[in-house]
Motif scaffolding. Structure first.
Motif, PDB file in Angstrom:
ATOM      1  N   ASP A   1       0.897  -1.275  -0.088  1.00 34.94           N
ATOM      2  CA  ASP A   1       0.037   0.071   0.046  1.00 34.94           C
ATOM      3  C   ASP A   1       0.924   1.180  -0.052  1.00 34.94           C
ATOM      4  O   ASP A   1       1.736   1.335   0.862  1.00 34.94           O
ATOM      5  CB  ASP A   1      -0.942   0.058   1.041  1.00 34.94           C
ATOM      6  CG  ASP A   1      -1.969  -1.376   1.141  1.00 34.94           C
ATOM      7  OD1 ASP A   1      -2.852  -0.998   0.406  1.00 34.94           O
ATOM      8  OD2 ASP A   1      -1.579  -2.213   1.901  1.00 34.94           O
ATOM      9  N   GLY A   2       0.554   2.066  -1.038  1.00 35.12           N
ATOM     10  CA  GLY A   2       1.314   3.402  -1.043  1.00 35.12           C
ATOM     11  C   GLY A   2       2.886   3.359  -1.679  1.00 35.12           C
ATOM     12  O   GLY A   2       3.443   3.928  -2.031  1.00 35.12           O
TER      13      GLY A   2
ATOM     14  N   HIS B   1      -1.328   0.954  -6.585  1.00 37.34           N
ATOM     15  CA  HIS B   1      -1.886   2.345  -6.654  1.00 37.34           C
ATOM     16  C   HIS B   1      -2.806   2.714  -5.541  1.00 37.34           C
ATOM     17  O   HIS B   1      -3.330   1.802  -4.810  1.00 37.34           O
ATOM     18  CB  HIS B   1      -2.676   2.486  -8.135  1.00 37.34           C
ATOM     19  CG  HIS B   1      -1.560   2.574  -9.238  1.00 37.34           C
ATOM     20  ND1 HIS B   1      -2.281   2.708 -10.869  1.00 37.34           N
ATOM     21  CD2 HIS B   1      -0.345   2.332  -9.484  1.00 37.34           C
ATOM     22  CE1 HIS B   1      -1.204   3.088 -11.316  1.00 37.34           C
ATOM     23  NE2 HIS B   1      -0.119   2.436 -10.773  1.00 37.34           N
ATOM     24  N   ASP B   2      -3.258   3.967  -5.754  1.00 37.30           N
ATOM     25  CA  ASP B   2      -4.252   4.449  -4.417  1.00 37.30           C
ATOM     26  C   ASP B   2      -5.494   3.419  -4.483  1.00 37.30           C
ATOM     27  O   ASP B   2      -6.050   3.417  -3.482  1.00 37.30           O
ATOM     28  CB  ASP B   2      -4.520   5.912  -4.428  1.00 37.30           C
ATOM     29  CG  ASP B   2      -3.165   6.616  -3.932  1.00 37.30           C
ATOM     30  OD1 ASP B   2      -2.008   6.195  -3.515  1.00 37.30           O
ATOM     31  OD2 ASP B   2      -3.380   7.714  -4.301  1.00 37.30           O
TER      32      ASP B   2
ATOM     33  N   ASN C   1       1.493   5.882  -7.640  1.00 36.58           N
ATOM     34  CA  ASN C   1       0.646   5.973  -8.962  1.00 36.58           C
ATOM     35  C   ASN C   1       1.338   6.112 -10.212  1.00 36.58           C
ATOM     36  O   ASN C   1       0.408   6.179 -11.287  1.00 36.58           O
ATOM     37  CB  ASN C   1      -0.426   7.057  -8.723  1.00 36.58           C
ATOM     38  CG  ASN C   1      -1.309   6.832  -7.558  1.00 36.58           C
ATOM     39  OD1 ASN C   1      -1.857   5.947  -7.272  1.00 36.58           O
ATOM     40  ND2 ASN C   1      -1.864   7.909  -6.912  1.00 36.58           N
TER      41      ASN C   1
END
Length: 295
Positions: A31-32, A36-37, A279
Protein backbone atom coordinates in the motif's frame (compact mmCIF):
# COMPACT_ATOMS: atom_id res chain seq x y z
CA UNK A 1 24.68 -5.01 20.49
CA UNK A 2 22.25 -7.82 19.78
CA UNK A 3 21.66 -9.13 16.27
CA UNK A 4 18.05 -7.86 16.25
CA UNK A 5 19.30 -4.42 17.20
CA UNK A 6 21.51 -4.37 14.11
CA UNK A 7 18.68 -5.61 11.91
CA UNK A 8 16.18 -3.01 13.08
CA UNK A 9 18.51 -0.02 13.37
CA UNK A 10 16.93 3.14 12.00
CA UNK A 11 20.28 4.78 11.23
CA UNK A 12 20.51 5.64 7.57
CA UNK A 13 22.82 3.33 5.62
CA UNK A 14 25.34 5.11 3.35
CA UNK A 15 24.21 5.22 -0.25
CA UNK A 16 25.29 2.22 -2.29
CA UNK A 17 26.89 3.07 -5.65
CA UNK A 18 24.98 2.08 -8.76
CA UNK A 19 25.91 -1.38 -9.97
CA UNK A 20 25.34 -3.45 -13.05
CA UNK A 21 25.05 -6.56 -10.85
CA UNK A 22 21.43 -7.62 -10.42
CA UNK A 23 20.08 -7.98 -6.89
CA UNK A 24 19.10 -11.46 -5.78
CA UNK A 25 15.92 -10.26 -4.08
CA UNK A 26 13.49 -7.36 -4.38
CA UNK A 27 11.48 -6.55 -1.25
CA UNK A 28 8.55 -4.21 -1.74
CA UNK A 29 5.83 -2.80 0.45
CA UNK A 30 2.32 -2.85 -1.02
CA UNK A 31 0.00 0.00 0.00
CA UNK A 32 1.38 3.35 -1.09
CA UNK A 33 4.30 1.60 -2.79
CA UNK A 34 3.58 -1.22 -5.26
CA UNK A 35 -0.18 -0.64 -5.38
CA UNK A 36 -1.91 2.40 -6.82
CA UNK A 37 -4.13 4.32 -4.44
CA UNK A 38 -7.13 2.38 -5.73
CA UNK A 39 -5.33 -0.84 -4.59
CA UNK A 40 -4.78 -2.03 -8.15
CA UNK A 41 -1.57 -3.48 -9.60
CA UNK A 42 -0.77 -1.80 -12.91
CA UNK A 43 0.06 -3.75 -16.05
CA UNK A 44 3.47 -2.08 -16.09
CA UNK A 45 4.17 -3.31 -12.56
CA UNK A 46 2.94 -6.84 -13.37
CA UNK A 47 5.29 -6.92 -16.36
CA UNK A 48 8.23 -5.63 -14.29
CA UNK A 49 7.70 -8.25 -11.58
CA UNK A 50 7.52 -11.00 -14.17
CA UNK A 51 10.67 -9.75 -15.88
CA UNK A 52 12.54 -9.69 -12.58
CA UNK A 53 11.60 -13.29 -11.86
CA UNK A 54 12.61 -14.37 -15.38
CA UNK A 55 15.99 -12.78 -14.68
CA UNK A 56 16.34 -14.91 -11.53
CA UNK A 57 15.47 -12.19 -9.01
CA UNK A 58 13.11 -13.22 -6.21
CA UNK A 59 10.32 -10.81 -5.31
CA UNK A 60 9.02 -10.62 -1.75
CA UNK A 61 5.94 -8.62 -0.80
CA UNK A 62 6.61 -7.16 2.65
CA UNK A 63 3.51 -5.57 4.12
CA UNK A 64 1.63 -4.60 7.23
CA UNK A 65 -1.44 -6.33 5.80
CA UNK A 66 -2.70 -9.57 7.31
CA UNK A 67 -2.45 -12.69 5.16
CA UNK A 68 -6.17 -12.67 4.34
CA UNK A 69 -5.77 -9.29 2.62
CA UNK A 70 -3.19 -10.65 0.17
CA UNK A 71 -5.60 -11.71 -2.58
CA UNK A 72 -4.87 -8.47 -4.45
CA UNK A 73 -1.34 -9.66 -5.31
CA UNK A 74 -1.68 -13.45 -5.22
CA UNK A 75 -1.70 -13.65 -9.01
CA UNK A 76 1.48 -11.61 -9.38
CA UNK A 77 4.08 -13.51 -7.32
CA UNK A 78 5.30 -15.68 -10.19
CA UNK A 79 6.40 -19.01 -8.79
CA UNK A 80 7.81 -18.62 -5.28
CA UNK A 81 4.64 -17.15 -3.81
CA UNK A 82 5.95 -15.84 -0.50
CA UNK A 83 4.93 -12.71 1.39
CA UNK A 84 5.93 -11.23 4.73
CA UNK A 85 2.72 -10.01 6.38
CA UNK A 86 1.74 -8.17 9.53
CA UNK A 87 4.96 -6.10 9.63
CA UNK A 88 7.04 -9.25 9.96
CA UNK A 89 4.71 -11.27 12.17
CA UNK A 90 4.08 -13.95 9.52
CA UNK A 91 5.57 -15.41 6.37
CA UNK A 92 2.83 -16.67 4.07
CA UNK A 93 2.89 -19.00 1.08
CA UNK A 94 0.54 -17.67 -1.58
CA UNK A 95 0.97 -20.52 -4.05
CA UNK A 96 -2.58 -21.79 -3.61
CA UNK A 97 -4.05 -18.52 -4.81
CA UNK A 98 -6.83 -16.48 -3.21
CA UNK A 99 -8.39 -18.21 -0.22
CA UNK A 100 -5.65 -20.85 0.05
CA UNK A 101 -2.79 -19.01 1.73
CA UNK A 102 -0.62 -20.99 4.17
CA UNK A 103 1.44 -19.74 7.12
CA UNK A 104 5.04 -20.96 6.99
CA UNK A 105 6.50 -18.81 9.78
CA UNK A 106 4.84 -16.97 12.68
CA UNK A 107 6.54 -14.46 15.00
CA UNK A 108 3.71 -13.69 17.38
CA UNK A 109 3.17 -11.08 20.06
CA UNK A 110 3.14 -12.89 23.41
CA UNK A 111 -0.04 -12.34 25.41
CA UNK A 112 1.88 -10.93 28.39
CA UNK A 113 3.58 -8.35 26.18
CA UNK A 114 0.31 -7.48 24.45
CA UNK A 115 -1.44 -6.96 27.78
CA UNK A 116 1.43 -4.79 29.04
CA UNK A 117 1.35 -2.66 25.89
CA UNK A 118 -2.41 -2.09 26.22
CA UNK A 119 -2.10 -1.16 29.90
CA UNK A 120 0.85 1.18 29.30
CA UNK A 121 -0.86 2.93 26.41
CA UNK A 122 -4.13 3.34 28.30
CA UNK A 123 -2.14 5.08 31.05
CA UNK A 124 -0.05 7.22 28.68
CA UNK A 125 -2.81 8.13 26.22
CA UNK A 126 -6.31 7.89 27.72
CA UNK A 127 -8.92 7.36 25.04
CA UNK A 128 -6.81 4.92 23.00
CA UNK A 129 -8.91 2.29 21.22
CA UNK A 130 -7.50 -1.15 20.45
CA UNK A 131 -7.91 -4.03 18.02
CA UNK A 132 -6.33 -7.46 18.19
CA UNK A 133 -5.13 -9.14 14.99
CA UNK A 134 -4.94 -12.93 15.23
CA UNK A 135 -3.97 -15.28 12.44
CA UNK A 136 -7.50 -15.63 11.03
CA UNK A 137 -9.48 -12.65 12.24
CA UNK A 138 -9.77 -9.18 13.71
CA UNK A 139 -11.19 -8.48 17.21
CA UNK A 140 -12.17 -4.94 18.26
CA UNK A 141 -12.64 -2.73 21.30
CA UNK A 142 -16.23 -1.40 21.41
CA UNK A 143 -14.93 2.15 20.77
CA UNK A 144 -12.56 1.20 17.94
CA UNK A 145 -13.68 3.01 14.73
CA UNK A 146 -14.57 1.35 11.43
CA UNK A 147 -11.15 1.60 9.80
CA UNK A 148 -10.85 -1.78 8.11
CA UNK A 149 -12.40 -3.65 5.21
CA UNK A 150 -13.89 -6.49 7.25
CA UNK A 151 -16.31 -7.13 10.08
CA UNK A 152 -14.75 -8.07 13.42
CA UNK A 153 -14.89 -11.60 14.79
CA UNK A 154 -15.52 -10.25 18.31
CA UNK A 155 -16.23 -6.90 19.96
CA UNK A 156 -15.06 -6.58 23.58
CA UNK A 157 -12.62 -4.56 25.70
CA UNK A 158 -9.02 -5.24 24.71
CA UNK A 159 -8.29 -6.83 28.07
CA UNK A 160 -10.95 -9.47 27.37
CA UNK A 161 -9.74 -9.92 23.81
CA UNK A 162 -6.32 -10.79 25.25
CA UNK A 163 -7.54 -13.01 28.09
CA UNK A 164 -6.51 -16.65 28.26
CA UNK A 165 -10.10 -17.66 27.50
CA UNK A 166 -10.69 -15.04 24.78
CA UNK A 167 -12.46 -15.97 21.55
CA UNK A 168 -9.98 -17.63 19.18
CA UNK A 169 -7.45 -17.87 22.01
CA UNK A 170 -5.94 -20.86 20.18
CA UNK A 171 -4.73 -18.48 17.44
CA UNK A 172 -1.50 -16.51 17.97
CA UNK A 173 -1.71 -12.72 18.28
CA UNK A 174 0.14 -11.25 15.31
CA UNK A 175 -0.25 -7.62 16.34
CA UNK A 176 -2.33 -5.19 18.35
CA UNK A 177 -3.63 -2.01 16.73
CA UNK A 178 -3.97 1.21 18.72
CA UNK A 179 -5.93 4.25 17.52
CA UNK A 180 -6.32 7.75 18.95
CA UNK A 181 -8.58 10.41 17.47
CA UNK A 182 -7.03 13.43 19.22
CA UNK A 183 -3.27 12.93 18.88
CA UNK A 184 -1.25 13.62 15.72
CA UNK A 185 0.04 10.40 14.12
CA UNK A 186 3.80 11.00 14.59
CA UNK A 187 3.25 12.33 18.12
CA UNK A 188 1.24 9.24 19.01
CA UNK A 189 3.99 6.99 17.67
CA UNK A 190 6.66 8.78 19.73
CA UNK A 191 4.51 8.73 22.86
CA UNK A 192 3.71 5.02 22.46
CA UNK A 193 7.32 4.00 21.92
CA UNK A 194 8.38 5.85 25.05
CA UNK A 195 5.52 4.38 27.09
CA UNK A 196 5.89 0.76 26.00
CA UNK A 197 9.68 0.58 25.68
CA UNK A 198 11.10 -2.85 24.91
CA UNK A 199 7.87 -4.70 25.67
CA UNK A 200 6.90 -4.47 21.97
CA UNK A 201 7.84 -3.04 18.59
CA UNK A 202 5.60 -0.13 17.58
CA UNK A 203 5.30 1.43 14.15
CA UNK A 204 2.68 2.88 11.82
CA UNK A 205 1.72 2.66 8.16
CA UNK A 206 -1.54 4.63 8.14
CA UNK A 207 -1.87 8.38 7.56
CA UNK A 208 -4.06 8.46 10.67
CA UNK A 209 -3.01 7.97 14.29
CA UNK A 210 -3.20 4.19 13.98
CA UNK A 211 -0.27 2.30 15.49
CA UNK A 212 0.75 -1.32 14.91
CA UNK A 213 2.21 -3.21 17.87
CA UNK A 214 4.28 -6.35 17.28
CA UNK A 215 6.51 -8.60 19.34
CA UNK A 216 9.89 -7.30 20.55
CA UNK A 217 12.35 -7.32 17.67
CA UNK A 218 9.67 -8.19 15.12
CA UNK A 219 9.68 -5.93 12.06
CA UNK A 220 9.65 -6.12 8.31
CA UNK A 221 13.44 -5.87 8.42
CA UNK A 222 14.10 -8.60 10.96
CA UNK A 223 11.80 -11.14 9.29
CA UNK A 224 13.17 -10.29 5.86
CA UNK A 225 16.68 -10.81 7.24
CA UNK A 226 15.69 -14.25 8.54
CA UNK A 227 14.20 -15.22 5.18
CA UNK A 228 17.27 -14.00 3.33
CA UNK A 229 19.62 -15.85 5.68
CA UNK A 230 17.71 -19.08 4.96
CA UNK A 231 18.40 -18.50 1.27
CA UNK A 232 22.02 -17.43 1.64
CA UNK A 233 21.19 -13.88 0.52
CA UNK A 234 23.06 -10.99 2.13
CA UNK A 235 21.58 -7.55 2.72
CA UNK A 236 23.87 -6.16 -0.02
CA UNK A 237 21.99 -8.33 -2.52
CA UNK A 238 18.56 -6.89 -1.61
CA UNK A 239 16.76 -3.90 -3.11
CA UNK A 240 13.82 -2.59 -1.03
CA UNK A 241 10.94 -0.14 -1.59
CA UNK A 242 8.65 1.61 0.89
CA UNK A 243 6.70 4.72 1.79
CA UNK A 244 5.81 4.77 5.51
CA UNK A 245 7.53 4.54 8.93
CA UNK A 246 6.98 0.77 9.14
CA UNK A 247 9.34 0.48 6.14
CA UNK A 248 12.23 2.46 7.64
CA UNK A 249 14.14 -0.47 9.19
CA UNK A 250 13.79 -2.56 6.01
CA UNK A 251 15.05 0.28 3.83
CA UNK A 252 17.98 0.83 6.17
CA UNK A 253 18.89 -2.86 6.20
CA UNK A 254 18.77 -3.44 2.45
CA UNK A 255 21.87 -2.83 0.36
CA UNK A 256 19.89 -0.50 -1.91
CA UNK A 257 16.57 1.08 -1.06
CA UNK A 258 14.11 3.49 -2.60
CA UNK A 259 11.61 5.84 -1.00
CA UNK A 260 8.52 6.44 -3.09
CA UNK A 261 7.78 9.93 -4.40
CA UNK A 262 4.84 10.01 -1.96
CA UNK A 263 6.90 8.76 1.02
CA UNK A 264 6.90 9.97 4.64
CA UNK A 265 9.91 12.22 5.46
CA UNK A 266 11.43 9.56 7.73
CA UNK A 267 11.38 7.10 4.83
CA UNK A 268 13.09 9.57 2.50
CA UNK A 269 15.81 10.08 5.12
CA UNK A 270 16.30 6.32 5.59
CA UNK A 271 16.44 5.20 1.95
CA UNK A 272 19.56 5.34 -0.21
CA UNK A 273 17.56 6.44 -3.28
CA UNK A 274 14.20 7.77 -4.39
CA UNK A 275 11.75 6.91 -7.14
CA UNK A 276 8.49 8.40 -8.38
CA UNK A 277 5.15 7.96 -6.61
CA UNK A 278 3.17 4.74 -6.36
CA UNK A 279 0.54 6.02 -8.81
CA UNK A 280 3.36 6.58 -11.32
CA UNK A 281 4.62 2.98 -10.96
CA UNK A 282 7.74 3.93 -9.03
CA UNK A 283 8.65 0.32 -8.22
CA UNK A 284 8.37 -0.73 -11.86
CA UNK A 285 10.51 2.25 -12.95
CA UNK A 286 13.40 1.09 -10.76
CA UNK A 287 13.02 -2.61 -11.64
CA UNK A 288 13.17 -1.74 -15.33
CA UNK A 289 16.35 0.25 -14.73
CA UNK A 290 17.87 -2.56 -12.64
CA UNK A 291 17.23 -5.10 -15.38
CA UNK A 292 18.74 -2.72 -17.95
CA UNK A 293 21.84 -2.21 -15.78
CA UNK A 294 21.07 1.47 -15.25
CA UNK A 295 20.26 1.55 -11.52
Amino acid sequence: MRENDRVTSATRRPETPASTVLPRLIATDLDGTLLHDDKSVSQRTIAALAAAERAGVEVFFVTGRPARWMDVVSDHVHGHGLAICGNGAAVVDLHGGPGAHRFVKIRDLALENARDAVRMLRDAAPGTAFAVERTYGLHLDPVYPSLHMEAPETVAPAEKLLADDAPDADQPVLKVLAYHDRIAPDDFLTLARLAVGDRATITRSSPSALLEISGPGVSKASTLALCCAERGISHEEVVAFGDMPNDVEMLTWAGRSYAMGNAHPDVIAAASGRTVANNEDGVAVVIERLLAGKA
